[in-house]
Scaffold this motif. Structure first.
Motif, PDB file in Angstrom:
ATOM      1  N   UNK A 111      45.115  61.166  65.041  1.00  0.00           N
ATOM      2  CA  UNK A 111      43.776  61.739  65.085  1.00  0.00           C
ATOM      3  C   UNK A 111      43.723  63.147  64.520  1.00  0.00           C
ATOM      4  N   UNK A 112      42.501  63.668  64.414  1.00  0.00           N
ATOM      5  CA  UNK A 112      42.295  64.976  63.808  1.00  0.00           C
ATOM      6  C   UNK A 112      41.979  66.055  64.831  1.00  0.00           C
ATOM      7  N   UNK A 113      42.091  65.732  66.134  1.00  0.00           N
ATOM      8  CA  UNK A 113      41.777  66.705  67.174  1.00  0.00           C
ATOM      9  C   UNK A 113      42.718  67.898  67.169  1.00  0.00           C
ATOM     10  N   UNK A 114      42.193  69.071  67.479  1.00  0.00           N
ATOM     11  CA  UNK A 114      42.987  70.297  67.442  1.00  0.00           C
ATOM     12  C   UNK A 114      44.137  70.274  68.443  1.00  0.00           C
ATOM     13  N   UNK A 115      43.967  69.607  69.584  1.00  0.00           N
ATOM     14  CA  UNK A 115      44.991  69.611  70.624  1.00  0.00           C
ATOM     15  C   UNK A 115      45.957  68.437  70.497  1.00  0.00           C
ATOM     16  N   UNK A 116      45.785  67.610  69.485  1.00  0.00           N
ATOM     17  CA  UNK A 116      46.602  66.416  69.375  1.00  0.00           C
ATOM     18  C   UNK A 116      47.442  66.359  68.117  1.00  0.00           C
ATOM     19  N   UNK A 117      47.204  65.324  67.329  1.00  0.00           N
ATOM     20  CA  UNK A 117      48.052  65.032  66.170  1.00  0.00           C
ATOM     21  C   UNK A 117      47.453  65.509  64.849  1.00  0.00           C
ATOM     22  N   UNK A 118      46.616  66.517  64.928  1.00  0.00           N
ATOM     23  CA  UNK A 118      45.952  67.012  63.720  1.00  0.00           C
ATOM     24  C   UNK A 118      46.941  67.391  62.628  1.00  0.00           C
ATOM     25  N   UNK A 119      48.110  67.871  63.048  1.00  0.00           N
ATOM     26  CA  UNK A 119      49.090  68.363  62.067  1.00  0.00           C
ATOM     27  C   UNK A 119      49.604  67.253  61.152  1.00  0.00           C
ATOM     28  N   UNK A 120      49.510  65.976  61.581  1.00  0.00           N
ATOM     29  CA  UNK A 120      49.975  64.890  60.713  1.00  0.00           C
ATOM     30  C   UNK A 120      48.832  63.953  60.304  1.00  0.00           C
ATOM     31  N   UNK A 121      47.604  64.293  60.663  1.00  0.00           N
ATOM     32  CA  UNK A 121      46.444  63.504  60.238  1.00  0.00           C
ATOM     33  C   UNK A 121      46.305  63.601  58.719  1.00  0.00           C
TER      34      UNK A 121
END
Length: 208
Positions: free
Chosen positions: A47-57
């Motif tokens: 996902x693209x959420x700031x607190x989640x997996x945004x770094x690999x989205x």
């Protein structure tokens, strides 16, 4: 056969759990666990959420073809899955075990192990993960899957619309775009586990 896509907030190797020869989706995603049928394809996107997996989205984390559907009690008593029982003080591959929920004889309440979804001293608002997970007494299993974790293929912009935004599941219609997504993830050539979970170096969940 239906393809069901969703976006993942975290990737601990817990939901899904791709270890010991089986990819299991036993926790989180109640909507998919409730509605999926044998033969369906599940695809998880970072996902693209700031607190989640945004770094690999927008990388794909995994896909699986549903081959078995069990209740939590059936999962708990099936010896094929004994190594998926969580051991919080063990190595990471055992810490993320998802074989935890079950009913003990003559007890209508859920019993469960310490796991990534239950730690005795952690706050459990409205029953926490335990209540959310057990709301749907149904889990999905497959030996036909590829799990990349943090090193999955990046999907091109024109395929992003095949995934829900931001949450829930989406069942894209058959057609050229879905065929392209199937080819990209290799639904006809499962590879099992090819990489480590994206969050295995996150000190919030794992020590060192």
């Amino acid at each position: 056969m239906v393809t069901r896509t969703y976006r993942m907030d975290h990737d601990l190797g817990f939901a899904p759990n791709p270890y010991f020869g089986w990819c299991s989706l036993a926790c989180c995603m109640p909507q998919i666990r409730k509605s999926a049928k044998l033969g369906d394809i599940i695809i998880g996107l970072a996902g693209a959420g700031k607190r989640g997996l945004r770094r690999i989205h927008p990388q794909i984390v995994y896909w699986m073809r549903v081959q078995e559907i069990l209740s939590f009690d059936e999962y708990w008593t099936d010896p094929r899955f004994i190594n998926k029982t969580p051991r919080i003080n063990g190595p990471k591959i055992r810490m993320v075990g998802d074989r935890t929920y079950r009913h003990e004889p003559n007890d209508p309440d859920w019993s469960f192990e310490r796991s990534m979804h239950y730690m005795p001293n952690a706050p459990q608002t409205n029953g926490g993960h335990v209540a959310k997970d057990t709301k749907v007494d149904r889990l999905l299993l497959s030996e036909d899957f590829t799990y990349w974790g943090g090193i999955g293929p990046t999907i091109p912009p024109h395929l992003i619309g095949l995934f829900p935004n931001p949450r829930g599941q989406k069942c894209p219609s058959e057609g050229p775009l879905l065929n392209e997504l199937h080819d990209l993830v290799g639904v006809h050539a499962p590879k099992g586990v090819t990489g480590d979970p994206a969050d295995w170096h996150n000190l919030k969940y794992f020590k060192g």
